[in-house]
Design an enzyme around this catalytic site. Sequence first.
Site, PDB file in Angstrom:
ATOM      1  N   HIS A   1      44.489  35.801  40.353  1.00 33.52           N
ATOM      2  CA  HIS A   1      43.410  35.995  41.326  1.00 33.52           C
ATOM      3  C   HIS A   1      42.009  35.689  40.810  1.00 33.52           C
ATOM      4  O   HIS A   1      41.050  35.727  41.568  1.00 33.52           O
ATOM      5  CB  HIS A   1      43.397  37.439  41.830  1.00 33.52           C
ATOM      6  CG  HIS A   1      42.817  38.401  40.832  1.00 33.52           C
ATOM      7  ND1 HIS A   1      43.510  38.819  39.732  1.00 33.52           N
ATOM      8  CD2 HIS A   1      41.610  38.996  40.763  1.00 33.52           C
ATOM      9  CE1 HIS A   1      42.752  39.629  39.038  1.00 33.52           C
ATOM     10  NE2 HIS A   1      41.593  39.759  39.629  1.00 33.52           N
TER      11      HIS A   1
HETATM   12  N1  UDP Z   1      48.151  46.002  40.956  1.00 36.38           N
HETATM   13  C1  UDP Z   1      48.803  46.685  41.984  1.00 36.38           C
HETATM   14  N2  UDP Z   1      49.424  45.949  42.950  1.00 36.38           N
HETATM   15  C2  UDP Z   1      49.456  44.597  42.932  1.00 36.38           C
HETATM   16  C3  UDP Z   1      48.802  43.917  41.879  1.00 36.38           C
HETATM   17  C4  UDP Z   1      48.143  44.640  40.916  1.00 36.38           C
HETATM   18  O1  UDP Z   1      48.805  47.912  42.023  1.00 36.38           O
HETATM   19  O2  UDP Z   1      50.042  43.998  43.850  1.00 36.38           O
HETATM   20  C5  UDP Z   1      47.442  46.799  39.933  1.00 36.38           C
HETATM   21  C6  UDP Z   1      47.799  46.465  38.509  1.00 36.38           C
HETATM   22  O3  UDP Z   1      48.936  47.174  38.099  1.00 36.38           O
HETATM   23  C7  UDP Z   1      46.540  46.893  37.776  1.00 36.38           C
HETATM   24  C8  UDP Z   1      45.453  46.558  38.754  1.00 36.38           C
HETATM   25  O4  UDP Z   1      46.078  46.477  40.041  1.00 36.38           O
HETATM   26  O5  UDP Z   1      46.540  48.296  37.573  1.00 36.38           O
HETATM   27  C9  UDP Z   1      44.819  45.256  38.391  1.00 36.38           C
HETATM   28  O6  UDP Z   1      43.995  44.833  39.415  1.00 36.38           O
HETATM   29  P1  UDP Z   1      43.489  43.334  39.584  1.00 36.38           P
HETATM   30  O7  UDP Z   1      44.495  42.419  39.018  1.00 36.38           O
HETATM   31  O8  UDP Z   1      43.119  43.202  41.014  1.00 36.38           O
HETATM   32  O9  UDP Z   1      42.121  43.313  38.768  1.00 36.38           O
HETATM   33  P2  UDP Z   1      41.730  43.099  37.243  1.00 36.38           P
HETATM   34  O10 UDP Z   1      42.725  43.750  36.371  1.00 36.38           O
HETATM   35  O11 UDP Z   1      41.652  41.629  37.013  1.00 36.38           O
HETATM   36  O12 UDP Z   1      40.391  43.741  37.137  1.00 36.38           O
END
Ligand code: UDP
Length: 368
Positions: free
Chosen positions: A205
Amino acid sequence: MKNCIMQIVGNRPQFIKLAPVSKEIRRRGYQEIIIHSGQHFDENMSNIFFEELGIPFPDKNLHISGGSHAEMTARMMIDLEKIVLIYKPDIVIIYGDTNTTLAAALVVKKINIPLVHIEAGPRTGNQQNPEEINRVIVDRISELLCTPDRSSYHNLMQEGLKERAFFSGDVMYDVFIQSRKRVDAHSILMDYSLEKKGYILMTWHRQENTSSREAMVHIIELLEQIDVPIVCPLHPRTKNALLKLGLWERVELISNLKLIAPVGYFEMIALTSNCRMTLTDSGGLSKESFFAGVMCLFMIDLHVWPELEDNGWLFHMKENNTVNLDFIRNVFNNDTQSNVRPDFYGKGNAAELIVNEIEKRFLMKGCC
Ligand code: UDP
């Protein structure tokens, strides 16, 4: 009356990080106000996390999302200023590196309320990365900087912020270990026809991987050559980008790839704990892979978690997909999982340590 602590959040990982801190604040009897900027709003990108993780629903939702970085940040600042002035909290807590975090920090600092930044200190050294810009600015102006790992603490020391830095450990680890016990992994794997340790969990993403056709095609070409099942809860941003660039049909044709809608946290933890490896550009999932003892092929050239790289848990995806495929084959052909893992991210009590530190630095001194 006990002090009032305001928490300002706006996107999926922030709701997850909020959970253990919110629980600890309420356990100690403080008045808690939760403000949601609205950055993530779909049911499965927002509400589901409040419901599953037992977080009180936000006292106020600003419903601000979309637009350019400047538009979003500016609109949030205008609304947040009004809200902070109405509630007059004693402390404000913010998380991570989003536009919500930046907007809240600028507003709260100018109103002169102590600001606590959770997940302070990671540095990629790349100022083209929008999250890096947010993090550096927010760390500069927050009064308490709670770091998830020791390298982040070290980064803050090097920037002359030692007095305000505090190694708390990672609240994501708290919530991961608390939630893991509550998950029925077996039925989730059955729902998706997946075998334990027989699939890759993918998320995709980041702006760097969704804003150009070239970056997207590089990832798609890798997916087309992987010969094991891949399950991918697809972020709305990525789906929109694939549709816009005319790549959606091509991705749908990849037979090993199971695209699903974003899932709730418990389901995600089950998928992470039972996969063979992760393929992701998410800073959060790359750490959770380590919490679960699985390898991560990291799809972005940013060095956010040095401990994971240095200890072989996280490998960066290369330009040459042959190298990436070799890495994947190696993970599937060898037993790479390990149950012995150092406590890079603390001991699962980061929320407790953070609230202790808030009390020590601000509340017991009677500054509020
Ligand atoms: N996550 C979730 N459902 C999903 C995809 C990700 O609960 O379908 C959780 C994942 O386990 C982690 C968090 O969302 O705890 C990560 O979020 P994201 O990837 O949106 O953001 P980033 O980590 O890049 O800040």
